[in-house]
Design an enzyme around this catalytic site. Structure first.
Site, PDB file in Angstrom:
ATOM      1  N   LYS A  52      74.415 -50.217 -21.112  1.00  0.00           N
ATOM      2  CA  LYS A  52      75.528 -51.024 -21.913  1.00  0.00           C
ATOM      3  C   LYS A  52      74.762 -50.712 -23.006  1.00  0.00           C
ATOM      4  CE  LYS A  52      74.270 -55.196 -22.620  1.00  0.00           C
ATOM      5  NZ  LYS A  52      74.402 -55.264 -24.437  1.00  0.00           N
ATOM      6  N   ASN A  53      73.491 -50.830 -23.286  1.00  0.00           N
ATOM      7  CA  ASN A  53      72.831 -50.988 -24.801  1.00  0.00           C
ATOM      8  C   ASN A  53      72.439 -49.659 -25.229  1.00  0.00           C
ATOM      9  OD1 ASN A  53      72.850 -53.337 -25.110  1.00  0.00           O
ATOM     10  ND2 ASN A  53      70.350 -53.955 -24.368  1.00  0.00           N
ATOM     11  N   ARG A  64      77.456 -58.757 -30.796  1.00  0.00           N
ATOM     12  CA  ARG A  64      77.148 -58.940 -32.118  1.00  0.00           C
ATOM     13  C   ARG A  64      76.564 -57.687 -32.614  1.00  0.00           C
ATOM     14  NH1 ARG A  64      73.147 -61.762 -33.730  1.00  0.00           N
ATOM     15  NH2 ARG A  64      72.290 -59.960 -34.915  1.00  0.00           N
ATOM     16  N   CYS A  76      73.186 -66.113 -32.559  1.00  0.00           N
ATOM     17  CA  CYS A  76      73.195 -66.703 -30.477  1.00  0.00           C
ATOM     18  C   CYS A  76      72.169 -67.462 -29.872  1.00  0.00           C
ATOM     19  CB  CYS A  76      73.492 -65.476 -30.755  1.00  0.00           C
ATOM     20  SG  CYS A  76      72.220 -64.592 -29.992  1.00  0.00           S
ATOM     21  N   ARG A 111      68.482 -64.024 -34.707  1.00  0.00           N
ATOM     22  CA  ARG A 111      68.365 -62.873 -34.822  1.00  0.00           C
ATOM     23  C   ARG A 111      69.309 -62.795 -36.143  1.00  0.00           C
ATOM     24  NH1 ARG A 111      70.892 -61.248 -29.272  1.00  0.00           N
ATOM     25  NH2 ARG A 111      70.372 -59.151 -29.594  1.00  0.00           N
ATOM     26  N   PRO A 112      68.412 -62.412 -37.429  1.00  0.00           N
ATOM     27  CA  PRO A 112      69.267 -62.101 -38.437  1.00  0.00           C
ATOM     28  C   PRO A 112      69.445 -60.497 -38.264  1.00  0.00           C
ATOM     29  CG  PRO A 112      66.749 -62.504 -38.930  1.00  0.00           C
ATOM     30  CD  PRO A 112      67.102 -62.660 -37.171  1.00  0.00           C
ATOM     31  N   VAL A 113      69.962 -59.775 -39.574  1.00  0.00           N
ATOM     32  CA  VAL A 113      70.202 -58.322 -39.670  1.00  0.00           C
ATOM     33  C   VAL A 113      69.979 -57.596 -41.127  1.00  0.00           C
ATOM     34  CG1 VAL A 113      72.306 -58.410 -38.352  1.00  0.00           C
ATOM     35  CG2 VAL A 113      72.631 -59.476 -40.761  1.00  0.00           C
ATOM     36  N   ASP A 114      68.775 -58.941 -41.426  1.00  0.00           N
ATOM     37  CA  ASP A 114      68.000 -58.729 -42.667  1.00  0.00           C
ATOM     38  C   ASP A 114      67.451 -56.850 -43.175  1.00  0.00           C
ATOM     39  OD1 ASP A 114      66.424 -59.374 -40.600  1.00  0.00           O
ATOM     40  OD2 ASP A 114      64.702 -60.291 -42.676  1.00  0.00           O
ATOM     41  N   ASP A 159      64.326 -58.332 -22.145  1.00  0.00           N
ATOM     42  CA  ASP A 159      65.860 -58.569 -21.382  1.00  0.00           C
ATOM     43  C   ASP A 159      65.484 -58.810 -19.340  1.00  0.00           C
ATOM     44  OD1 ASP A 159      67.334 -58.519 -23.556  1.00  0.00           O
ATOM     45  OD2 ASP A 159      67.811 -56.221 -22.729  1.00  0.00           O
ATOM     46  N   ILE A 193      59.535 -61.991 -28.153  1.00  0.00           N
ATOM     47  CA  ILE A 193      60.687 -60.610 -28.627  1.00  0.00           C
ATOM     48  C   ILE A 193      61.610 -61.940 -29.547  1.00  0.00           C
ATOM     49  CG2 ILE A 193      62.082 -59.036 -28.922  1.00  0.00           C
ATOM     50  CD1 ILE A 193      59.634 -58.243 -28.470  1.00  0.00           C
ATOM     51  N   ARG A 208      79.685 -58.867 -19.094  1.00  0.00           N
ATOM     52  CA  ARG A 208      79.060 -58.052 -20.617  1.00  0.00           C
ATOM     53  C   ARG A 208      78.258 -57.063 -20.253  1.00  0.00           C
ATOM     54  NH1 ARG A 208      79.346 -62.080 -25.318  1.00  0.00           N
ATOM     55  NH2 ARG A 208      79.160 -59.937 -25.993  1.00  0.00           N
TER      56      ARG A 208
HETATM   57  C1  EPZ Z   1      68.770 -55.238 -28.417  1.00  0.00           C
HETATM   58  O1  EPZ Z   1      68.853 -56.458 -29.643  1.00  0.00           O
HETATM   59  C2  EPZ Z   1      69.155 -55.401 -27.158  1.00  0.00           C
HETATM   60  N1  EPZ Z   1      71.023 -55.854 -27.628  1.00  0.00           N
HETATM   61  C3  EPZ Z   1      68.828 -57.122 -26.916  1.00  0.00           C
HETATM   62  O2  EPZ Z   1      69.387 -56.837 -25.533  1.00  0.00           O
HETATM   63  C4  EPZ Z   1      67.010 -56.427 -26.604  1.00  0.00           C
HETATM   64  O3  EPZ Z   1      66.754 -58.090 -26.401  1.00  0.00           O
HETATM   65  C5  EPZ Z   1      66.983 -56.489 -27.995  1.00  0.00           C
HETATM   66  O4  EPZ Z   1      66.848 -55.435 -28.168  1.00  0.00           O
HETATM   67  C6  EPZ Z   1      65.358 -56.051 -27.650  1.00  0.00           C
HETATM   68  O5  EPZ Z   1      64.987 -55.224 -26.696  1.00  0.00           O
HETATM   69  C7  EPZ Z   1      70.994 -54.603 -27.905  1.00  0.00           C
HETATM   70  O6  EPZ Z   1      70.896 -53.361 -27.800  1.00  0.00           O
HETATM   71  C8  EPZ Z   1      72.929 -54.526 -27.910  1.00  0.00           C
HETATM   72  P1  EPZ Z   1      65.945 -56.435 -32.655  1.00  0.00           P
HETATM   73  P2  EPZ Z   1      68.264 -56.451 -30.998  1.00  0.00           P
HETATM   74  O7  EPZ Z   1      66.672 -56.277 -33.419  1.00  0.00           O
HETATM   75  O8  EPZ Z   1      68.867 -54.766 -31.924  1.00  0.00           O
HETATM   76  C9  EPZ Z   1      64.321 -60.021 -35.268  1.00  0.00           C
HETATM   77  C10 EPZ Z   1      71.355 -57.806 -23.845  1.00  0.00           C
HETATM   78  O9  EPZ Z   1      70.593 -58.753 -23.374  1.00  0.00           O
HETATM   79  N2  EPZ Z   1      65.009 -59.496 -35.871  1.00  0.00           N
HETATM   80  O10 EPZ Z   1      65.446 -55.377 -31.589  1.00  0.00           O
HETATM   81  O11 EPZ Z   1      69.115 -57.309 -31.544  1.00  0.00           O
HETATM   82  C11 EPZ Z   1      65.121 -59.670 -33.783  1.00  0.00           C
HETATM   83  O12 EPZ Z   1      65.438 -61.558 -34.792  1.00  0.00           O
HETATM   84  C12 EPZ Z   1      70.575 -57.951 -25.586  1.00  0.00           C
HETATM   85  O13 EPZ Z   1      71.639 -56.364 -23.429  1.00  0.00           O
HETATM   86  C13 EPZ Z   1      65.137 -59.386 -37.476  1.00  0.00           C
HETATM   87  O14 EPZ Z   1      64.837 -60.932 -38.043  1.00  0.00           O
HETATM   88  O15 EPZ Z   1      66.938 -56.623 -31.460  1.00  0.00           O
HETATM   89  C14 EPZ Z   1      64.537 -60.417 -32.442  1.00  0.00           C
HETATM   90  O16 EPZ Z   1      63.418 -61.770 -32.739  1.00  0.00           O
HETATM   91  C15 EPZ Z   1      69.834 -59.326 -25.418  1.00  0.00           C
HETATM   92  N3  EPZ Z   1      65.846 -58.848 -38.816  1.00  0.00           N
HETATM   93  C16 EPZ Z   1      63.795 -59.403 -32.783  1.00  0.00           C
HETATM   94  O17 EPZ Z   1      63.396 -59.304 -34.304  1.00  0.00           O
HETATM   95  C17 EPZ Z   1      66.792 -57.888 -38.144  1.00  0.00           C
HETATM   96  O18 EPZ Z   1      67.128 -57.237 -39.382  1.00  0.00           O
HETATM   97  C18 EPZ Z   1      64.095 -57.869 -32.658  1.00  0.00           C
HETATM   98  O19 EPZ Z   1      65.509 -57.901 -32.709  1.00  0.00           O
HETATM   99  C19 EPZ Z   1      66.900 -57.350 -37.198  1.00  0.00           C
HETATM  100  C20 EPZ Z   1      65.673 -58.294 -35.478  1.00  0.00           C
END
Ligand code: EPZ
Length: 431
Positions: A22-23, A96, A120, A125-128, A310, A332, A402
């Site tokens: 999926k991812n 998201r 969520c 989970r910010p996108v900064d 995950d 994480i 999902r």
């Molecule tokens: C991906 O999420 C996966 N989702 C998640 O799977 C997975 O748990 C995660 O990576 C970690 O492996 C998809 O691929 C769709 P991150 P992602 O950015 O990209 C923080 C599932 O169940 N962060 O690596 O959102 C964030 O809040 C899902 O399939 C910021 O602070 O994860 C987290 O604490 C759930 N600012 C950490 O970084 C940002 O701009 C890692 O998140 C981006 C992230």
């Protein structure tokens, strides 16, 4: 809303074919926006999330056709022209990862308006990091009323980007934007998840020049345009890991097929520590649990190749029946223990302090009604239900839909007593 009913106690015997990830699939679908030619994705999982993203892409002008081709399920995505660069809140809030269309839209058309995804159930989970990377590539970003307005009328420019910490989504987002930028982009402290390498290699098949994927430094030499390609989606390591744990939990002998064992190496090592026999083939993994006892195993989630967040909930389900105490640390996401109170409803004994859960194994779990809070937590409750005495009903099954293709079918083919109870259509919530 649909529910899943499981009568626990049947060991699992049989083969479980693993679907495409999926991812990876959802990022590859977003990447198809980068070219005016068709992109054919094979080994495509059919999931609520891929359908949802398809709906969003259709708004941008993508023509999507799904069929069963010679290489299994396939989806062809074709966006001859981007007819709109607007991603509304109603769709982005439901998934998201759809925020990741921002980069491709911006790279292809020079502008985009995409809703912020919001928090969520597993964390803020910010996108900064995503936005800073796009700014480094020369995008002008404004935010109003929950929307990101991004502009780069003269195109994006190659840059050096050093992520302050590892983010899967931000690495993928920056990568998709950089492939059409003028000049070279060097990205440091990148995530190394296999789905990122899958995306990078698909982009290369489309004519991009990406190197270093799978390491912490990715280099992208921008090109002026991309062309169509055929790409087979990498196997879903989280689905594979989930069924491996299910086999360990229920007992019996499960063989995962169409899998790359090296992608779940750490999990398989933990299952061996817990007392399972594991046999790794070229594209199969067999998990056997003949011992009555499960041994306690500690774990700490980490970025790849560490133990995947995950799979944390699923492994915790297994540890609820271990012969002793295990300590599970989540590093994480800040709120990824929502399954704990639900496991407790089944009789588990778990104490959470901060990001650490101490799981005291109990001699048995007992079936009950439980509620899924997110995709992986749902899988953990199904796994627990496989070993619980009596009937477990998992509510809010739309979370499972999902990310797990035909979960009941795959488990019941191995002898699990599991069935879906049909209900009203769900209103999806963000995840
Ligand atoms: C991906 O999420 C996966 N989702 C998640 O799977 C997975 O748990 C995660 O990576 C970690 O492996 C998809 O691929 C769709 P991150 P992602 O950015 O990209 C923080 C599932 O169940 N962060 O690596 O959102 C964030 O809040 C899902 O399939 C910021 O602070 O994860 C987290 O604490 C759930 N600012 C950490 O970084 C940002 O701009 C890692 O998140 C981006 C992230």
């Amino acid at each position: 809303m649909d529910r899943i009913a499981i009568e626990g106690g049947s060991p699992l015997f049989g083969d479980i074919p693993i679907s495409g990830a999926k991812n990876s699939a959802i990022k590859l679908m977003a990447a198809s926006l980068l070219t005016s030619e068709p992109v054919r994705l094979t080994n495509m999982p059919r999931l609520a999330d891929t359908r949802l993203l398809g709906r969003l892409l259709a708004r941008f002008g993508t023509q999507i056709s799904e069929s069963d081709g010679p290489d299994g399920q396939q989806t062809v995505l074709h966006t001859p022209e981007i007819t709109s660069s607007f991603a509304p809140y109603e769709l982005v809030r439901q998934m998201r990862a759809s925020f990741n269309v921002l980069g491709p839209l911006l790279a292809r058309t020079g502008h985009a308006k995409v809703s912020l995804p919001g928090g969520c159930t597993i964390g803020a989970r910010p996108v900064d990091l995503h936005l800073k990377a796009l700014e480094a590539l020369g995008a002008h970003i404004d935010m109003h009323e929950g929307y990101v307005f991004a502009q780069a009328p003269r195109g994006l420019k190659g840059a050096e980007i050093e992520f302050p910490f590892v983010s899967v989504g931000a690495t993928e987002h920056a990568l998709m934007a950089a492939v059409l930028a003028h000049g070279t982009t060097v990205m440091k402290n990148c995530a190394c998840e296999p789905e990122i390498a899958d995306l990078a290699e698909c982009l290369n098949a489309m004519g991009a020049k990406v190197s270093g994927q799978g390491t912490t430094t990715i280099v992208v030499e921008g090109v002026t345009s991309l062309h169509g390609a055929d790409w087979s989606v990498i196997c879903d390591r989280i689905e594979a890991g989930t069924y491996a744990v299910a086999g360990a939990m229920a007992g019996g002998e499960v063989r995962l097929t169409r899998v790359r064992p090296e992608l779940i190496a750490i999990l398989l090592d933990k299952l061996v520590e817990a007392g399972c026999e594991v046999e790794r083939g070229a594209d199969t993994v067999t998990i056997r649990r003949k011992d009555a006892k499960i041994r306690p195993v500690d774990l700490t989630t980490d970025v790849y190749p560490g133990f995947a967040t995950d799979l944390q909930a699923q492994f915790m389900a297994l540890m609820t029946l271990a012969d002793g105490e295990s300590v599970i640390r989540e590093t994480i996401f800040e709120n990824r223990f929502m399954h704990v109170p639900e496991l407790s409803r089944l009789g588990a004994d778990i104490r959470v302090t901060g990001n650490e859960a101490r799981v005291h194994g109990v001699t048995e779990l007992r079936g009950a009604q439980v509620m899924a809070t997110d995709l992986r937590a749902s899988a953990c409750l199904v796994i627990a239900g496989l070993a619980a005495r009596g009937e477990t009903i998992v509510n809010r099954v739309y979370h499972l839909d999902r990310g797990f293709e035909n979960l009941e079918g795959k488990l019941s083919a191995c002898g699990a007593n599991i069935r879906r109870l049909k209900g009203d259509s769900p209103i999806m919530e963000e995840e």
